[in-house]
Design a protein around this motif. Structure first.
Motif, PDB file in Angstrom:
ATOM      1  N   LEU A 143       0.814  -1.209   0.000  1.00  0.00           N
ATOM      2  CA  LEU A 143       0.000   0.000   0.000  1.00  0.00           C
ATOM      3  C   LEU A 143       0.853   1.266   0.000  1.00  0.00           C
ATOM      4  O   LEU A 143       0.408   2.322  -0.444  1.00  0.00           O
ATOM      5  N   TYR A 144       2.089   1.150   0.508  1.00  0.00           N
ATOM      6  CA  TYR A 144       2.960   2.322   0.574  1.00  0.00           C
ATOM      7  C   TYR A 144       3.225   2.902  -0.812  1.00  0.00           C
ATOM      8  O   TYR A 144       3.546   4.088  -0.952  1.00  0.00           O
ATOM      9  N   GLU A 145       3.072   2.082  -1.856  1.00  0.00           N
ATOM     10  CA  GLU A 145       3.295   2.577  -3.210  1.00  0.00           C
ATOM     11  C   GLU A 145       2.252   3.624  -3.600  1.00  0.00           C
ATOM     12  O   GLU A 145       2.491   4.449  -4.485  1.00  0.00           O
ATOM     13  N   LYS A 146       1.088   3.582  -2.925  1.00  0.00           N
ATOM     14  CA  LYS A 146       0.020   4.526  -3.257  1.00  0.00           C
ATOM     15  C   LYS A 146      -0.266   5.501  -2.124  1.00  0.00           C
ATOM     16  O   LYS A 146      -0.605   6.658  -2.370  1.00  0.00           O
ATOM     17  N   ILE A 147      -0.155   5.043  -0.892  1.00  0.00           N
ATOM     18  CA  ILE A 147      -0.492   5.904   0.256  1.00  0.00           C
ATOM     19  C   ILE A 147       0.668   5.913   1.242  1.00  0.00           C
ATOM     20  O   ILE A 147       0.495   5.625   2.423  1.00  0.00           O
TER      21      ILE A 147
END
Length: 313
Positions: A67-71
């Motif tokens: 998820l870190y790739e987006k948020i």
């Protein structure tokens, strides 16, 4: 006839080393941290949108751990509540552009927890899903195991555009197969003080043994108190009641009544009542006399008795 050349062993070794180095370099450059998010079939994605809307570039899927790739920066909070994946798309209709985030959680309670954790300071409630609100150009919706966020990319966005898009997207979220309502849906709406619904992960009312319980404040007649509820097996619920009773006793609170499935006590100048009913631990905490608190709790339990079935083990 072409004569076959023999490559010296030393040159073979050098070639192999160079090739291995090149492979390693490429793996570092395009490793998993830079992999493209997977996109579902575009036709499936378009079916999620109302007529006239389109997903720019299709839908992107980010599983737990990516998820870190987006948020980037927000992922630890979602991990805390049991995120499974994020489905993201940039959608548009005419000159109106929005970002859509579907967070699929492990449990309905986890979805509620992340919904409450992201509640804005000012908002208007919407009649969508289980809970929903609108704040400026943002709509948030809770339904089942899914937490939905929709953001407008424009400074001024027609409210009806936001609500129409939100309503259509909510319809795509599967309804839980289980007929029973979630814990938070069982909390009464009548008399609830706006904006007080929270998930107490730990130290509820200063009690370390009372954990992971939803609560909301109420004003009814001249009484002010909190109702609380959490999903828990009967055996674990009884253990929690016993542990809370012991903790209150250690803090010099007064145990008024203590039974296997219930507890009535005076703690920090207020009445605390806990009751294990079916698969739910239900309670009340407030500045009300114990008998009045008991009556209010019994009235609440009576309104949802059909939902409070359990194994009793």
């Amino acid at each position: 006839m072409v004569k076959k050349q023999n490559i010296p062993a030393k040159e073979k070794i050098v070639s192999v080393v160079l090739l291995a180095g090149l492979i390693l370099f490429m793996a570092i450059v395009i490793g998993p941290g830079f992999s493209e998010p997977s996109s579902p079939n575009q036709n499936v994605a378009e079916q999620m949108l109302p007529a006239g809307w389109s997903a720019v570039g299709g839908w992107e899927i980010y599983p737990k751990g990516r998820l870190y790739e987006k948020i980037n920066g927000r992922e630890p909070l979602f991990d805390q509540y049991g995120v499974v994946r994020l489905r993201y798309a940039s959608v548009s209709k005419g000159t109106n552009d929005f970002e859509v985030y579907f967070y699929d959680m492990q449990t309905p309670d986890g979805a509620l927890g992340i919904y409450l954790a992201n509640t804005p300071s000012e908002f208007d409630e919407l009649e969508l899903g289980t809970l929903a609100d609108i704040s400026g150009g943002q709509v948030r919706v809770l339904k089942g195991r899914t937490y939905l966020e929709i953001f407008s990319l424009a400074e001024q966005t027609p409210k009806d555009f936001l609500i129409d898009l939100s309503s259509a997207l909510v319809e795509t979220i599967p309804t839980e197969k289980e007929a029973r309502r979630t814990a938070v849906e069982l909390l009464p709406k009548q008399g609830r003080v706006r904006g007080t619904l929270i998930l107490n992960r730990e130290n509820t009312y200063g009690l370390a043994k009372l954990t992971d319980i939803f609560s909301a404040s109420y004003q009814q007649d001249n009484d002010e108190f909190d109702y609380m509820i959490r999903t828990i097996s009967p055996s674990e619920g009884r253990k929690m009641i016993a542990a809370v009773g012991e903790e209150i006793f250690e803090f010099d609170g007064e145990i008024i009544q203590s039974e296997t499935n219930s507890l009535v006590a005076e703690f920090m100048g207020k009445t605390l009542i806990l009751n294990q009913t079916g698969d739910f631990l239900i309670g009340l905490y407030g500045a009300v006399p114990p008998d009045q608190g008991r009556r209010r709790l019994d009235q609440w339990i009576e309104t949802m008795k059909d939902q409070l079935h359990g194994s009793g083990k």
